[in-house]
Design a protein around this motif. Structure first.
Motif, PDB file in Angstrom:
ATOM      1  N   TRP A 231     -49.218 -37.318  26.807  1.00 30.45           N
ATOM      2  CA  TRP A 231     -49.073 -37.833  25.446  1.00 30.45           C
ATOM      3  C   TRP A 231     -48.725 -36.707  24.483  1.00 30.45           C
ATOM      4  CZ3 TRP A 231     -53.374 -39.291  28.485  1.00 30.45           C
ATOM      5  CH2 TRP A 231     -53.340 -40.614  28.944  1.00 30.45           C
ATOM      6  N   PRO A 232     -47.950 -36.999  23.449  1.00 26.11           N
ATOM      7  CA  PRO A 232     -47.598 -35.970  22.458  1.00 26.11           C
ATOM      8  C   PRO A 232     -48.768 -35.775  21.484  1.00 26.11           C
ATOM      9  CG  PRO A 232     -46.545 -38.038  21.872  1.00 26.11           C
ATOM     10  CD  PRO A 232     -47.302 -38.297  23.144  1.00 26.11           C
TER      11      PRO A 232
ATOM     12  N   THR B 187     -58.733 -36.405  19.653  1.00 24.96           N
ATOM     13  CA  THR B 187     -57.294 -36.215  19.849  1.00 24.96           C
ATOM     14  C   THR B 187     -56.572 -36.566  18.553  1.00 24.96           C
ATOM     15  OG1 THR B 187     -57.140 -38.486  20.649  1.00 24.96           O
ATOM     16  CG2 THR B 187     -57.321 -36.752  22.320  1.00 24.96           C
ATOM     17  N   ALA B 188     -55.484 -35.874  18.306  1.00 27.98           N
ATOM     18  CA  ALA B 188     -54.674 -36.160  17.122  1.00 27.98           C
ATOM     19  C   ALA B 188     -53.227 -36.315  17.540  1.00 27.98           C
ATOM     20  CB  ALA B 188     -54.799 -35.029  16.105  1.00 27.98           C
TER      21      ALA B 188
ATOM     22  N   ALA C  40     -53.117 -41.423  20.453  1.00 30.88           N
ATOM     23  CA  ALA C  40     -54.417 -40.786  20.199  1.00 30.88           C
ATOM     24  C   ALA C  40     -55.528 -41.509  20.961  1.00 30.88           C
ATOM     25  CB  ALA C  40     -54.718 -40.775  18.697  1.00 30.88           C
ATOM     26  N   PHE C  41     -55.524 -42.839  20.891  1.00 27.71           N
ATOM     27  CA  PHE C  41     -56.545 -43.620  21.614  1.00 27.71           C
ATOM     28  C   PHE C  41     -56.459 -43.390  23.120  1.00 27.71           C
ATOM     29  CE2 PHE C  41     -57.120 -46.782  18.037  1.00 27.71           C
ATOM     30  CZ  PHE C  41     -58.504 -46.700  17.984  1.00 27.71           C
ATOM     31  N   ALA C  42     -55.260 -43.502  23.673  1.00 24.38           N
ATOM     32  CA  ALA C  42     -55.109 -43.401  25.128  1.00 24.38           C
ATOM     33  C   ALA C  42     -55.555 -42.031  25.618  1.00 24.38           C
ATOM     34  CB  ALA C  42     -53.658 -43.671  25.528  1.00 24.38           C
ATOM     35  N   ALA C  43     -55.148 -40.979  24.909  1.00 18.65           N
ATOM     36  CA  ALA C  43     -55.505 -39.627  25.342  1.00 18.65           C
ATOM     37  C   ALA C  43     -57.012 -39.405  25.252  1.00 18.65           C
ATOM     38  CB  ALA C  43     -54.761 -38.591  24.501  1.00 18.65           C
ATOM     39  N   CYS C  44     -57.636 -39.931  24.212  1.00 18.88           N
ATOM     40  CA  CYS C  44     -59.075 -39.755  24.037  1.00 18.88           C
ATOM     41  C   CYS C  44     -59.838 -40.458  25.165  1.00 18.88           C
ATOM     42  CB  CYS C  44     -59.496 -40.306  22.676  1.00 18.88           C
ATOM     43  SG  CYS C  44     -61.174 -39.875  22.175  1.00 18.88           S
TER      44      CYS C  44
END
Lengths: 156, 86, 156, 86
Positions: free
Chosen positions: C74-75, C99-100, C107-111
């Motif tokens: 994710w970016p 995550t930002a 942000a949600f997926a990475a967190c």
């Protein structure tokens, strides 16, 4: 499960630490808190500010309906939504959403559900103030947001 | 004739030129769609606001409404663009 | 995209506001911050405390590997993981993940990915201190956690 | 014979009775699995720690390892239960 619900529509900035702490205390069986903060972006320097207009009579009621819907889907001990209106500078927090549950999967799912539904159901509109000094356009709704909200209707 | 309060937001408000108004509608069993059609005939600003009905959403007494919903008994009808909060 | 990465393993409590603020500033194009906080639970009054043991030489390295993996998927403009060790009381924060990104879905997926992977890969173990005064068992790993982590291997 | 450092965590550590030790292994091309088998023969505590191989995870030089991984050249091998952090 009784959920402690906080819904506020306000012009003032919110305090992330206070809002996050409120999700946890005083319940010693909260294992998981998921929060989301949406910020005003400069869009690569193109914008000086965003102005958020809202429908005062409806915004709080509609957000409460969305939170109630989340509470029927997941066992939440707390759920908070704070949405600001007025002029925001890049970097300013616009919306805070937080959920608390015993386990993380429920907290994450409910938090993402709330954001997806807020985007498509909460009566707020963003107007751009451009860096070149002009008042720009109203931000257009994204079909991505409708798709994100629609995901939840085929689940549970 | 029935009196009803209409409120407008965002670019619908800007095109119509007022934030709210009380108007007389000829009957109380109009749909949201029919009310929008009536309003769009008032002047050029209203016509522009309602020119693409797919881009105008409505609420009846502060609850989201469909174009086919009846406004019967309502006290406040709102028209606004798709929402962009969050 | 260069991601600002923070990974800390510490005995001290973390400050949610400071950690959340750090995810946003100084980038004015962060639109979305997702955070997760895992707390010590009393398990309905059964526990007085949890003690977290960790593998000092490996914990930070392994978490950095997990964060690097998230950055390839994710970016992210920022990603933070803070994991505590030592004795925790019910209500104490154990882990902070944040995550930002420009948009909320990333942000949600990475967190959530980071939490799922931490649960199954970060070398930490929890021991129970029971309210009846006895030292209880080591917490058993949950097959749910393996399943949650495995979700990500079939995606992207 | 080769010297190697072994570290133990959580209930593996409690059963073995030490947090870390340096041991001589007969050869350097052992697998993780074979090392665990060797250790389990040392005494009852070790036997108990490794009685269910599915519940013991390993790391070679602080990176997760599979039972079939070779320990050749490694400086530090760790044995521990499935992780419960987060």
């Amino acid at each position: 499960m009784t959920t402690r619900i906080t819904v506020r529509i306000q012009a003032d900035a919110f305090d992330v630490a206070d809002e996050t702490d409120a999700l946890n205390s005083p319940n010693e069986d909260v294992g998981a808190v998921s929060t989301f903060i949406g910020y005003c972006r400069s869009e690569g320097g193109r914008l000086n500010a965003l102005e958020l207009e809202h429908y005062p009579g409806m915004a709080e009621d509609e957000i409460k309906r969305v939170v109630d819907e989340a509470c029927t889907r997941w066992p939440l001990s707390s759920a908070s939504v704070i949405h600001r209106y007025g002029v925001m500078k890049p970097g300013d927090g616009i919306v805070f959403v937080g959920t608390a549950s015993t386990h993380r999967a429920e907290a994450f799912a409910a938090c993402e559900f709330l954001m997806d539904y807020l985007k498509t159901r909460a009566p707020f509109w963003k107007k751009e103030y451009r860096a070149d000094g002009n008042i720009g356009d109203w931000v257009e709704a994204k079909s991505d947001d409708d798709a994100a909200a629609a995901r939840w209707t085929s689940k549970t | 004739m029935t009196e009803i309060k209409i409120v407008y937001f965002a670019w619908v408000r800007e095109r119509v030129g007022v934030a709210e108004e009380i108007i007389d509608v000829p009957q109380n069993d109009l749909t949201v769609e029919a009310l929008a059609e009536l309003l769009s005939q008032r002047d050029e600003g209203y016509a522009l606001a309602f020119e693409n009905p797919k881009l105008v959403r409505a609420a009846i007494d502060r609850v989201h409404a469909k174009p086919s919903d009846m406004i019967a008994g309502a006290r406040e009808i709102a028209f606004f663009p798709p929402m962009t909060g969050g």
